[in-house]
Design a protein around this motif. Structure first.
Motif, PDB file in Angstrom:
ATOM      1  N   TYR A   1       5.550  14.974  -9.919  1.00 49.54           N
ATOM      2  CA  TYR A   1       5.175  13.585  -9.625  1.00 49.54           C
ATOM      3  C   TYR A   1       6.287  12.641 -10.065  1.00 49.54           C
ATOM      4  O   TYR A   1       6.646  11.692  -9.360  1.00 49.54           O
TER       5      TYR A   1
ATOM      6  N   VAL B  29       9.321  12.857  -7.644  1.00 50.06           N
ATOM      7  CA  VAL B  29       9.061  12.176  -6.374  1.00 50.06           C
ATOM      8  C   VAL B  29       9.122  10.670  -6.583  1.00 50.06           C
ATOM      9  O   VAL B  29       9.730   9.933  -5.805  1.00 50.06           O
ATOM     10  N   TYR B  30       8.531  10.213  -7.699  1.00 48.63           N
ATOM     11  CA  TYR B  30       8.508   8.778  -7.974  1.00 48.63           C
ATOM     12  C   TYR B  30       9.922   8.238  -8.149  1.00 48.63           C
ATOM     13  O   TYR B  30      10.291   7.214  -7.563  1.00 48.63           O
TER      14      TYR B  30
ATOM     15  N   LEU C 140      11.983   8.105  -4.942  1.00 47.51           N
ATOM     16  CA  LEU C 140      11.585   7.030  -4.046  1.00 47.51           C
ATOM     17  C   LEU C 140      11.895   5.653  -4.601  1.00 47.51           C
ATOM     18  O   LEU C 140      11.879   4.671  -3.873  1.00 47.51           O
ATOM     19  N   HIS C 141      12.136   5.566  -5.917  1.00 43.86           N
ATOM     20  CA  HIS C 141      12.374   4.247  -6.484  1.00 43.86           C
ATOM     21  C   HIS C 141      13.821   4.016  -6.855  1.00 43.86           C
ATOM     22  O   HIS C 141      14.124   3.083  -7.576  1.00 43.86           O
TER      23      HIS C 141
ATOM     24  N   GLY D 217      11.737  -0.552  -3.516  1.00 47.65           N
ATOM     25  CA  GLY D 217      11.079  -1.040  -2.317  1.00 47.65           C
ATOM     26  C   GLY D 217      10.245  -2.255  -2.654  1.00 47.65           C
ATOM     27  O   GLY D 217       9.967  -2.534  -3.817  1.00 47.65           O
ATOM     28  N   ARG D 218       9.891  -3.016  -1.660  1.00 45.43           N
ATOM     29  CA  ARG D 218       9.087  -4.198  -1.928  1.00 45.43           C
ATOM     30  C   ARG D 218       7.628  -3.897  -1.681  1.00 45.43           C
ATOM     31  O   ARG D 218       7.275  -3.088  -0.812  1.00 45.43           O
ATOM     32  N   ILE D 219       6.781  -4.504  -2.481  1.00 49.20           N
ATOM     33  CA  ILE D 219       5.346  -4.349  -2.292  1.00 49.20           C
ATOM     34  C   ILE D 219       4.737  -5.707  -2.032  1.00 49.20           C
ATOM     35  O   ILE D 219       4.947  -6.651  -2.804  1.00 49.20           O
ATOM     36  N   HIS D 220       4.061  -5.856  -0.914  1.00 50.59           N
ATOM     37  CA  HIS D 220       3.372  -7.107  -0.626  1.00 50.59           C
ATOM     38  C   HIS D 220       1.893  -6.903  -0.865  1.00 50.59           C
ATOM     39  O   HIS D 220       1.338  -5.883  -0.510  1.00 50.59           O
ATOM     40  N   ARG D 221       1.280  -7.875  -1.474  1.00 50.93           N
ATOM     41  CA  ARG D 221      -0.173  -7.835  -1.608  1.00 50.93           C
ATOM     42  C   ARG D 221      -0.756  -8.739  -0.536  1.00 50.93           C
ATOM     43  O   ARG D 221      -0.265  -9.848  -0.301  1.00 50.93           O
ATOM     44  N   GLY D 222      -1.783  -8.280   0.119  1.00 50.82           N
ATOM     45  CA  GLY D 222      -2.390  -9.115   1.138  1.00 50.82           C
ATOM     46  C   GLY D 222      -3.887  -8.924   1.144  1.00 50.82           C
ATOM     47  O   GLY D 222      -4.394  -8.016   0.483  1.00 50.82           O
ATOM     48  N   PRO D 223      -4.596  -9.774   1.861  1.00 48.99           N
ATOM     49  CA  PRO D 223      -6.044  -9.604   1.935  1.00 48.99           C
ATOM     50  C   PRO D 223      -6.396  -8.307   2.686  1.00 48.99           C
ATOM     51  O   PRO D 223      -5.589  -7.795   3.450  1.00 48.99           O
ATOM     52  N   VAL D 224      -7.598  -7.809   2.430  1.00 51.14           N
ATOM     53  CA  VAL D 224      -8.043  -6.570   3.075  1.00 51.14           C
ATOM     54  C   VAL D 224      -8.121  -6.802   4.572  1.00 51.14           C
ATOM     55  O   VAL D 224      -8.612  -7.838   5.034  1.00 51.14           O
ATOM     56  N   TRP D 225      -7.643  -5.837   5.317  1.00 47.17           N
ATOM     57  CA  TRP D 225      -7.684  -5.949   6.772  1.00 47.17           C
ATOM     58  C   TRP D 225      -9.127  -5.876   7.239  1.00 47.17           C
ATOM     59  O   TRP D 225      -9.869  -4.968   6.872  1.00 47.17           O
TER      60      TRP D 225
END
Lengths: 314, 686
Positions: free
Chosen positions: B558, B561-562, B565-566, B570-578
């Motif tokens: 783990y 892999v982490y 990938l880092h 990478g960017r993480i966007h938080r958004g409302p639930v679809w």
């Protein structure tokens, strides 16, 4: 000596990680041909993965750490599983850490967390996927265990390397219990890897999704990891079937030539199993969810019959 | 450590029992200041349990036995105590969970502050612990039964703690009735054994030593075994005697539920092992087949009820029925192997059963403590009103998750190890000579596999519905994380789950003496033959498992892999639930406990009594567009209608008939006495 074996182990994991998208590409290609369509290139799955890895991740506002941790867990667990299934050689140094029951446990833990991730956001689709997946699993997993128990009984071991070794030597040929176990194993492979008639990997239709519904909220590298792990799981089940029922061609000593030969043979076997898979998938339609009980029940029955016939006949 | 060397384990255990009893007496004096009482209580109970655990661990480790004769008791019938490895193992199990729960209790009991005094709970808690320790230490029938009753009565009052609710009083009464019906059967079983050991005229056969030395005729031994098995199974909650368990365990305060489910049920398992393997010693194979069969039935039925449950604590209680079933499967298997003179296989099955006893104590204790923390924070047991607790209670959520993973038998946690050992025992059953057993074994293994898979579904549901998703109930702002004492109790239990899963060889080496004394076979020669890393129950080419390496591999992979990938963040966007463009997603649209179980209800519904109905509430103007739909679902035990209702009816009927004798006239009573004397005289003449 130990170093050489470790290199083999690493080679095997590399083969799994590297060739799994190729295998999926092959299956998709065959499927297109049987359905009279022109297919994408064999390498299309790699391109899909590369595209997903380069994208940003979009997370729901209320996603918890479980949602973010699950892709790594699923991917990593599948790699560990790949390190114990004999593909290239039966002398895998890591094989003793897990026997075939542990292997089922490893798939179970990946599924457990995927189902949790499906419920994490709190949408109806995710919950639906988790609920259905756990229903299918609760029928498929015992059938899987019974099938491999039958093989273990016939070969007097639950260690995968040892089973492959005994099968290789031809001592367990022509046992009726193994025939039952093999039929059960095929049915379970379809269920566990989410193929038609149990699940359709290429659908996103609300009422028919199982696995896809659980991972609907994933995006970017998280989705890439989950997709890749799914490809590896398909590859692994084919390799597992080969190790349990048709291990011929696997290397029994550590010679580099032999291992290279084993690599080519396993790829050939996989190519052949891909054809079988496509024939099954093209010939059948996806079943209704509650018809799956009969499908998985018959797998369970086959496996139990295999075990019974071992106890009675052998 | 010095102190430990000076006193023998038996003395330490006795001292801690005395400590608990003295504190139970003195607790009333502290009742005025509840805060001080709770702190003192937690300290004393933790200390006493820790001492008992140490005594148990040492006894098993050294493989010694000590016997004591107490000066108190009935005339000519002194109390006997004995601490042998089997008792030591169960002392360890009970003591260890009691340590965790006693630490947890300090925080949990504070929740009652201002509502009700906890003095009563403290007193009976101490007596309850003392009773469980004494049951395990008892070495004669009399002391065993007295301890058994102390335990049962104390737990009755604990279940009754919140006695203003009729539901709780009813559950406690049901519990008391079943416990006493069981106790009568155990008493009769001891009577049969004592009588057969030294004759029915004297009482000298009441010690376990006398029973050990006797050889029993088959019929007598069978009667004793069946009575004892019935009695203990009622206490253990085996199907069909389990109906009290899902009523009584949930209504008790959660620390008590943890103890009752985690360890009180195990005293019944202890009783079955003690009587079968130690006192009766010789048995035909079909006794084992009975235990195995009922164990399988309990496991399957228990988990099916659990998966359909929506009350978190009832779900855990039903899951205890399942786990008791798994333990009984191990014991039954061990009995079958043992009766066919296969000592190593019997030892393997017994090790699996005992390991599961220890594992279940740890993870069920942890889960009940977690459910208690949730109850404490939300005042809610119904999962349909929870959701998203992982954001408000991150610690509790993570620890509860450890419990869920462990109980679902997933590697590398502890539940997997015992289940793995049990499957290995099943896979060795072709060496049995009985064709009937050979036919039965594959089916039993199949059902056990089904149980394991359903357990995973159950705990995905338990964790997913209560901790994940969005909050479904009211009063979210009052939800808070558990305090440090509750957290530390749970952290210790979770650490134990991981330790037991990762270092099985250490444990099997330690407890190997117990199966050796019971069935005459050893496991440690082969189980740890390839070094402490590898668990190889029979031979390394037969099967091997290394929990620690799976754990390390998981962390390494783990992590790799982490990191890979880092490398490029990478960017993480938080958004409302679809929301599919619907724009009005509410928390009631989530899957809940009832809907999650719906596919399984449909598949396995035929074994459960389900009443399901949907009614339309029509709108006055347009009948075609109903105002709302009402959905009712009721799930009941078939056992209630098939078994308990007829028995209750019959006993009322009988009571009315007997009641006719009671007329209230002195003349008729004199005639009864006269007739009785005549009959007795007639019998003596004969």
């Amino acid at each position: 000596m130990m170093l050489g074996r470790l290199v083999t182990e690493l080679l095997q994991v590399a083969l799994l990680v590297g060739a799994a998208p190729l295998f999926v590409g092959w299956v998709r290609m065959l499927k297109c041909w049987t359905q009279g369509r022109t297919s994408a290139s064999l390498l299309q799955p790699y391109r899909d993965l590369a595209k997903l890895f380069s994208k940003d991740v979009v997370l729901a506002e209320n996603a918890s750490w479980i949602f973010r941790f699950t892709p790594y867990l699923v991917f990593g667990t599948t790699i560990i599983a790949g390190a114990v299934v004999p593909m290239l050689t039966i002398n895998l140094p890591l094989a003793p850490i897990a026997d075939v029951i542990v292997l089922v446990g490893l798939f179970a833990i990946a599924r457990f967390f995927t189902a949790l991730a499906g419920m994490d956001i709190g949408t109806a689709f995710g919950g639906m996927g988790s609920s259905r997946e756990m229903m299918v699993a609760s029928l498929a997993e015992p059938a899987m265990l019974m099938a491999i128990f039958t093989v273990s009984l016939a070969n007097k071991s639950t260690s995968l390397s040892h089973i492959a070794e005994v099968m290789y030597s031809g001592q367990s040929l022509l046992k009726p219990s193994l025939a039952f176990a093999f039929i059960a194993f095929i049915l379970i492979t379809l269920a566990e890897t989410g193929r038609i008639p149990v699940d359709n990997p290429s659908t996103h239709l609300e009422l028919t999704m199982l696995h896809e519904a659980m991972v609907l909220e994933y995006s970017g590298r998280h989705l890439a990891l989950i997709e890749w792990a799914g490809m590896m799981k398909l590859f692994l089940f084919m390799a597992l079937g080969s190790a349990l029922f048709f291990p011929w061609g696997i290397a029994i000593s550590d010679g580099p030539l032999e291992i290279a030969g084993a690599g080519i043979i396993i790829l050939a076997k996989l190519a052949a199993s891909g054809i079988v898979l496509v024939v099954i998938e093209t010939g059948l339609a996806k079943m209704r969810l509650f018809r799956l009980t009969e499908f998985l029940g018959s797998a369970f029955l086959m496996a139990t019959l295999g075990m019974l016939s071992f106890f009675i006949l052998e | 450590m010095k102190v430990v060397m000076i006193f023998s384990p038996g003395e330490i255990a006795s001292a801690s029992i005395l400590l608990l009893m003295v504190f139970a007496l003195l607790a009333g004096l502290l009742g005025r200041s509840q805060g001080v009482l709770i702190v003192f209580f937690s300290l004393v109970a933790t200390l006493a349990s820790a001492l008992t655990t140490a005594a148990g661990v040492m006894t098993v480790w050294r493989g010694t036995s000590e016997q004591f004769v107490l000066l108190i008791g009935l005339p000519d019938l002194p109390f006997h105590l004995r601490l042998d490895p089997l008792a030591g193992f169960f002392l360890t199990v009970i003591g260890l969970l009691s340590v965790f729960v006693s630490i947890y209790s300090a925080g949990y009991l504070k929740g009652f502050a201002g509502q009700r005094p906890v003095t009563r709970l403290v007193v009976f808690y101490c007596l309850f612990l003392a009773g469980m320790f004494m049951v395990v230490l008892a070495d004669d029938a009399l002391f065993f039964l007295i301890s058994w009753e102390v335990m049962a009565a104390a737990s009755y009052f604990l279940v009754m703690f919140e006695d203003e609710r009729a539901e709780n009083r009813r559950a406690a009464l049901l519990y008391l009735v079943v416990a006493h019906v069981g106790a009568i059967a155990i008493l009769l079983s001891f009577g049969v054994m004592a009588g057969l050991a030294t004759g029915f005229e004297s009482f000298s056969g009441y010690t376990f030593d006398a029973m050990r030395q006797a050889t029993f005729p088959v019929a007598g031994a069978t009667a004793a075994f069946l009575l004892a098995f019935f009695g203990f199974a009622a206490k253990a909650g085996m199907v069909p005697l389990h109906v009290w368990l899902p009523e009584a365990h949930p209504v008790a305060p959660s620390n008590i539920s943890a103890l009752m489910s985690g360890v009180m049920l195990k005293t019944a398992i202890y009783g079955i092992i003690r009587i079968t393997f130690d006192l009766l010693r010789v048995f035909p194979w079909w006794w084992g087949a009975i235990v195995l069969f009922l164990g399988i039935v309990s496991a399957v039925m228990g988990i099916l009820y659990a998966v359909m449950e929506k009350d978190l604590k009832r779900l855990l209680a039903y899951s205890s029925v399942e786990n008791i079933g798994i333990i009984l499967v191990g014991i039954g298997l061990s009995m079958v192997f043992s009766s066919f003179k296969l000592p190593v296989l019997a030892a393997l099955a017994m090790t699996a059963a005992l390991y599961h006893v220890l594992n279940h104590a740890m993870f069920k204790g942890l889960l009940f403590m977690g459910a208690g923390a949730v109850l404490h924070a939300t005042h809610e047991r119904n999962m349909e009103h929870m959701g998203g607790l992982i954001h408000r209670m991150p610690w509790t959520a993570a620890l509860f998750l450890v419990g869920c993973v462990s109980i679902s038998a997933l590697p590398p946690f502890n539940g997997f190890v015992s289940e793995w050992l049990l499957f290995q025992a099943f896979l060795l059953s072709p060496s049995l000579p009985s064709p009937l057993m050979k036919l039965f074994m594959p089916l039993a293994a199949a059902l056990l596999a089904l149980t394991a898979a359903l357990a995973a579904a159950t705990f995905v549901k338990a964790f997913g519905v209560s901790f994940l998703g969005q909050w479904r109930g009211q009063r979210q702002h009052t939800v808070h994380e558990a305090d440090w004492s509750m957290r530390s109790g749970m952290i210790l239990a979770a650490a134990a789950c991981l330790f037991l899963g990762v270092f099985p060889t250490v444990l099997i080496d330690w407890m190997d003496i117990v199966p050796e004394q019971l069935v005459g076979g050893r496991l440690s020669m082969s189980a740890t033959a390839s070094g402490w890393l590898w668990l190889t129950p029979v031979a390394s080419e037969r099967a091997s498992y290394s929990g620690i390496l799976v754990f390390i591999a998981a962390i390494v992979v783990y992590g790799l892999v982490y990191i890979v990938l880092h490398v490029k963040p990478g960017r993480i966007h938080r958004g409302p639930v679809w929301d599919c463009g619907f724009e009005r997603l509410t928390s009631r649209m989530q899957y809940n406990a009832t809907s999650f179980a719906m596919p399984l209800r449909r598949v396995f519904g035929f074994v459960v009594n389900i009443k399901e109905s949907v009614t339309l509430v029509p709108q006055s103007a347009h009948a075609a567009f109903p105002k709302r739909l009402q959905y009712h679902l009721r799930i009941r035990d078939h056992v209630w209608n098939v078994l308990y209702t007829p028995i209750a009816g019959a006993s009322f009927w009988l009571a009315r008939k007997v009641g006719r004798l009671q007329q209230g006239r002195i003349q008729s009573y004199l005639i009864y006495s006269f007739l009785t004397i005549l009959v007795l005289l007639f019998l003596t003449v004969l």
